[in-house]
Design an enzyme around this catalytic site. Sequence first.
Site, PDB file in Angstrom:
ATOM      1  N   HIS A   1       0.857  -1.185   0.000  1.00  0.00           N
ATOM      2  CA  HIS A   1       0.000   0.000   0.000  1.00  0.00           C
ATOM      3  C   HIS A   1       0.896   1.239   0.000  1.00  0.00           C
ATOM      4  CE1 HIS A   1      -3.897  -1.880   1.821  1.00  0.00           C
ATOM      5  NE2 HIS A   1      -3.325  -2.688   0.935  1.00  0.00           N
TER       6      HIS A   1
ATOM      7  N   GLU B   1       1.012   3.866   1.875  1.00  0.00           N
ATOM      8  CA  GLU B   1       1.539   4.242   3.185  1.00  0.00           C
ATOM      9  C   GLU B   1       2.706   3.342   3.588  1.00  0.00           C
ATOM     10  OE1 GLU B   1      -3.056   4.544   3.769  1.00  0.00           O
ATOM     11  OE2 GLU B   1      -1.659   3.476   2.461  1.00  0.00           O
TER      12      GLU B   1
ATOM     13  N   CYS C   1      -6.183   1.997   5.826  1.00  0.00           N
ATOM     14  CA  CYS C   1      -6.854   0.734   6.159  1.00  0.00           C
ATOM     15  C   CYS C   1      -6.318   0.224   7.506  1.00  0.00           C
ATOM     16  CB  CYS C   1      -6.591  -0.283   5.044  1.00  0.00           C
ATOM     17  SG  CYS C   1      -4.892  -0.923   5.054  1.00  0.00           S
TER      18      CYS C   1
ATOM     19  N   CYS D   1      -2.406  -0.414   7.407  1.00  0.00           N
ATOM     20  CA  CYS D   1      -1.629   0.827   7.349  1.00  0.00           C
ATOM     21  C   CYS D   1      -1.757   1.620   8.642  1.00  0.00           C
ATOM     22  CB  CYS D   1      -2.051   1.657   6.141  1.00  0.00           C
ATOM     23  SG  CYS D   1      -1.618   0.842   4.580  1.00  0.00           S
TER      24      CYS D   1
END
EC number: 3.5.4.33
Length: 165
Positions: free
Chosen positions: A66, A68, A96, A99
């Site tokens: 992801h 992040e 999410c 993260c």
Amino acid sequence: MLISNIDLSTIVDKENHEYWMREAMLEAAKAEALGEVPIGAVIVRGDHIIGRGYNLRETTFDGTAHAEMVAIREASQYLQAWRLLDCRLYVTLEPCPMCAGAIVQSRVPQVIYGTTDPKAGCAGTLMNLLQEPRFNHRTEVVSGVLQHECASMLTQFFRRLRGKA
């Protein structure tokens, strides 16, 4: 400083947040160019970006890739430390659970995000892991920075994707 009941520090903060969010949006555009969901992130320390990331799940076959996570890894390498103290994380979509957990574990003091994630948002939408009082670290959250632009990137991407199906 107040002039005509306007707090100038708030205006400067908003302008700064928008500037850095645009940098995160540039990262999201890199993801989109690869056919990835357009989500981007930058980690800022002072007035310098020390970590950049964009969604790479499809490209790398890695569910943890992801925006992040990529930005956190890069910033940690830059600082040669896992604690990202004195940093701000800007991301186009609300973090999410994975993260949010990484943000807490990395001790990021402030997260600024563009648009909410009604399916997985853990910075206040479904739950708020970033400010969970039982954790040993809590993160300040600023939401809705360039919300329309960030949401529009995602909406347009998914419309094009559905049009191809």
